[in-house]
Each structure stands twice: as C-alpha cells, then as structure tokens.
Design an enzyme around this catalytic site. Structure first.
Site, PDB file in Angstrom:
ATOM      1  N   VAL A 187       0.857  -1.173   0.000  1.00 23.39           N
ATOM      2  CA  VAL A 187       0.000   0.000   0.000  1.00 23.39           C
ATOM      3  C   VAL A 187       0.897   1.228   0.000  1.00 23.39           C
ATOM      4  O   VAL A 187       1.658   1.461   0.933  1.00 23.39           O
ATOM      5  CB  VAL A 187      -0.928   0.032   1.231  1.00 23.39           C
ATOM      6  CG1 VAL A 187      -1.772   1.297   1.227  1.00 23.39           C
ATOM      7  CG2 VAL A 187      -1.819  -1.207   1.255  1.00 23.39           C
ATOM      8  N   CYS A 188       0.828   2.001  -1.064  1.00 25.65           N
ATOM      9  CA  CYS A 188       1.706   3.159  -1.227  1.00 25.65           C
ATOM     10  C   CYS A 188       0.992   4.401  -0.721  1.00 25.65           C
ATOM     11  O   CYS A 188       0.058   4.907  -1.343  1.00 25.65           O
ATOM     12  CB  CYS A 188       2.053   3.295  -2.706  1.00 25.65           C
ATOM     13  SG  CYS A 188       3.749   3.785  -3.011  1.00 25.65           S
ATOM     14  N   LEU A 189       1.433   4.894   0.426  1.00 27.59           N
ATOM     15  CA  LEU A 189       0.766   6.007   1.085  1.00 27.59           C
ATOM     16  C   LEU A 189       1.783   6.775   1.912  1.00 27.59           C
ATOM     17  O   LEU A 189       2.529   6.185   2.689  1.00 27.59           O
ATOM     18  CB  LEU A 189      -0.348   5.459   1.978  1.00 27.59           C
ATOM     19  CG  LEU A 189      -1.400   6.408   2.526  1.00 27.59           C
ATOM     20  CD1 LEU A 189      -2.287   6.948   1.410  1.00 27.59           C
ATOM     21  CD2 LEU A 189      -2.253   5.702   3.564  1.00 27.59           C
TER      22      LEU A 189
END
Length: 406
Positions: A226-228
């Site tokens: 999850v790219c955050l």
C-alpha cells in the site's frame, strides 16, 4: 504511487456522503493527509495481471444458508432465479420484501468493530514474516497506545469501514473498506491486514492489501503493498508523513477509502497527474476506470468465494444487500453509461454529452456479468430481472480482458 498533488480531480471532500461517512473528529483528523507517489516504469505497467494468488482456504460460515437462495436441481445443475421453486414462478413481492428486511437486519447486526481470536489467515501472522514478529512482551505504553487506537476506531469509524482486532495478538488488525459510490470501486469490498510494530507509534503500522494478485489502483500493488505517504511508503513533508504524536490508524483507513479509492485513480499516478482536465488525460482516465471496474468485479467474486476469516458472514450479507445495485451498474455500463457514474442505489449521475464505454470493455463485462449473476443468485440475491442479460451458454465466450494498463 499517489494521487496527483495538483489534480483538481482529487476527492478531498471527506464530508461528501458519496465518498465516506465519518464524524467531524475523523474528518478533521484526515483532512491533511496526502496520497503518496511512486513512479513505475512502463515495462512494469505493461505486464498482464495474473490470476489471484492462493489465499488460505477455510470453511465458510453458514450465512448463505440462512438467506433463502436459488434451487439447484442436482440432475441438471440449472440455476433458477431467486424466489423461484419452479421455473417461471417467482415469489410474491411481499415475500421478497420480507427477505430484504431480514438481509438489512443481518447487515446492521454485523458489528463495525469487534475483538476476535483466530488470526491464522492474517498476512502478518503467517510464517516467513521476519520483519513482523509477534510482540510477545509489549511495554505498558505500547499496550495503552493500541487500546487507545481501538477506542478511536470503535467510536469514530465511518459507516462503510469494518474492523476486527485480535485479543491475543494486539499487534494485528484486519479491516474491510466498502468502495465509495461514484467511483469504479463502488460497492466492492477491499480487505487490508495491519501490523503494529513494537516501536508503534514511533513507527507507522504496516499495511497489506489482500489483492488476490490483481492491481486495481496505482497505490495498491498486486503484491499487497500500500503506497501512502502516511505509512512512510512514499516521500512527503510535514503532516503528509506519519506523526507519532497525532497520526492514527483511523486516518490511514479513511485516507485509503477517500483518497486512494477515488473517482479517477488514473491520476493517482504522479506521471499522469499533469494530464488531469485535458482531453488526452480524461480519455486515458476513462479507459483506466473501465479496466479498474473489471478488476473490481473479479475482486467481488474472490471475496465471495474465499472471504477472509471473521468476514465470511459480512461478505455474503453485503452482496445480498448490494448485489442488485452492482448488477444495475453493470447493465448501465453495458448500455453505454460511463464507469463510475452511479451516485448510489443504481442512480446515474451523468451529463447527456458523456461518452459511452468502449466496445471491448462491454464485451469483457458481459462475461463477468454472467459470473456475478450466478454467484449472487447462489447467496440469495433476486436476479430474475437480469436473466435475459446473461451470455447464451451455447455461445463462444472470449475470456474477459482484465489487464490494467497505465
């Protein structure tokens, strides 16, 4: 990967009921969150997405049996419309209304926040996760912090996010986010496994998306990443990054729902953010939404056939409740409406000048539409009004192209 910083299409309006429901405290907590960005090389984006990786198998709950469903004569295997005991004899409206009320009651009975025990299929509980060891002797401060997180989640979760925590493994958490209306993710279920390290909150939680091998968003990788920026999985400044003093798990979940699962995820890719509101960019965004919805439909099927532990009942009752809306959406898209135009309850929110979906998308969706009808009928959704839309069983069907390309 991230939503474009300068994109006017960004759905920052966290108070919008079509995006997410939350208390004022939760909205204020999430207002400053910025979606991360990560550049992906063109050769990676051109790879076809594989079929889902093998999720751990486990017996499903009996909810499907609790809700009246279709007849399956063993001699023929024929699937009858919901409410039929013999072909051509649907149940009366009053009976259907009664069953709908029962489904609503079951949906409301599922707690938004609860404590459970079995974590055997949790991503961070399975063997080989050396970077996420069991927190066997947690400090008192860590325990108090996790308990505070639990209280915040129990009190302020939006109505479309559900969470389970584990009483004997406090470092683990599982959440499901319902896809917002007005996006290509509408009515879908998206599951996330979370791990709180022993250094929490000095370090942010680890989050894994249960992708099933499908990548349906620039921020959600098919490997589960999850790219955050809030998770420090992408660069950011100030309040965009994880802040041990005031960042929370609630912020993370709200950010994923409102900012990652948005109406135009194509522009989450930083390389394409500058194309927002241009003819070229909008055309590519519409094509991306079509591919995204196909993958979202496949994710619905996977969620029903192999739901994560403790969400077996929820997956069944969710699609019993919203299955008809999903099929209405599919039919609208096959009839020409743009993906993501549904504002809720199957209501279209489009202008007359909006362009139709592509022919290739309509062909791929027709095959998935048939699969959804079969699966929804199995769990008790009344699909008889859509039976005429199904693909002729004797016809040659091309395999649905669900490759997501940027």
């Amino acid at each position: 990967m991230a939503e474009g910083e300068g994109s006017s299409s960004r759905r920052w309006a966290l108070g919008d009921p079509d995006v997410v429901e939350m208390s004022p405290e939760a909205a204020a907590a999430a207002a400053a969150i910025m979606i991360i960005r990560e550049k992906v090389s063109s050769h990676k984006n051109n790879h076809s997405v594989s079929h889902p990786s093998a999720w751990p198998k486990h017996p499903k709950s009996g909810l499907a049996e609790d809700v009246p469903g279709p007849s399956h004569p063993p001699s023929t295997g024929t699937v009858l419309p919901w409410g039929c005991t013999t072909p051509g004899r649907p149940r009366k409206h009053k009976e259907i209304k009664t069953e709908d009320n029962k489904i609503d009651e079951k949906y409301k009975a599922f707690k938004q926040f609860d404590t459970v025990t079995d974590h055997s299929d949790h991503y961070y509980s399975m063997s080989g996760k050396v970077y996420a060891p069991e927190v066997k002797k947690p400090s008192k401060d860590w325990v108090k912090q996790i308990q505070r997180e639990w209280k915040v989640l129990e009190k302020d979760l939006p109505g479309t996010i559900f969470v389970r925590v584990y009483e004997d493994r406090m470092e683990l958490l599982r959440a499901v986010i319902v896809g917002p209306a007005g996006t290509p993710y509408h009515d879908g279920l998206f599951f996330f496994d979370v791990y709180f390290p022993s250094q929490y909150p000095k370090k942010p939680p680890l989050v894994n998306y249960r992708s099933g091998g499908l990548r349906l968003n620039p921020n959600l990788y098919n490997c589960g990443k999850v790219c955050l920026s809030l998770l420090n999985t992408w660069s950011g400044n100030g309040c965009e990054k994880w802040n041990p003093s005031n960042s929370t798990m609630l912020q993370v979940l709200v950010s994923i729902q409102a900012l990652v699962l948005n109406a135009k995820p194509y522009f989450n890719e930083p390389a394409y953010a500058a194309l927002a509101n241009t003819p070229q960019g909008e055309k590519k965004s519409m094509s991306y939404n079509e591919s995204t919805f196909l993958l979202s439909c496949r994710t619905m099927l996977y969620s029903l056939r192999n739901p994560p532990k403790h969400f077996e009942d929820f997956a069944s009752v969710h699609f019993c409740k919203y299955g008809r809306n999903i099929l209405i959406g599919c039919k609208a898209y096959m009839d020409g409406a743009q993906v993501g135009c549904l504002a809720g309850n199957g209501v279209q929110d489009v202008d007359e000048g909006d362009k139709s979906c592509s022919a290739s998308f309509k062909g791929s969706l027709k095959t998935l539409f048939e699969e959804l009808i079969k699966e929804f009928t199995r769990i008790g959704v009344h699909c008889h009004e859509f039976q005429s839309q199904r693909v002729n069983p004797g016809s040659t069907r091309a395999k649905a192209d669900t490759t997501l390309r940027l």
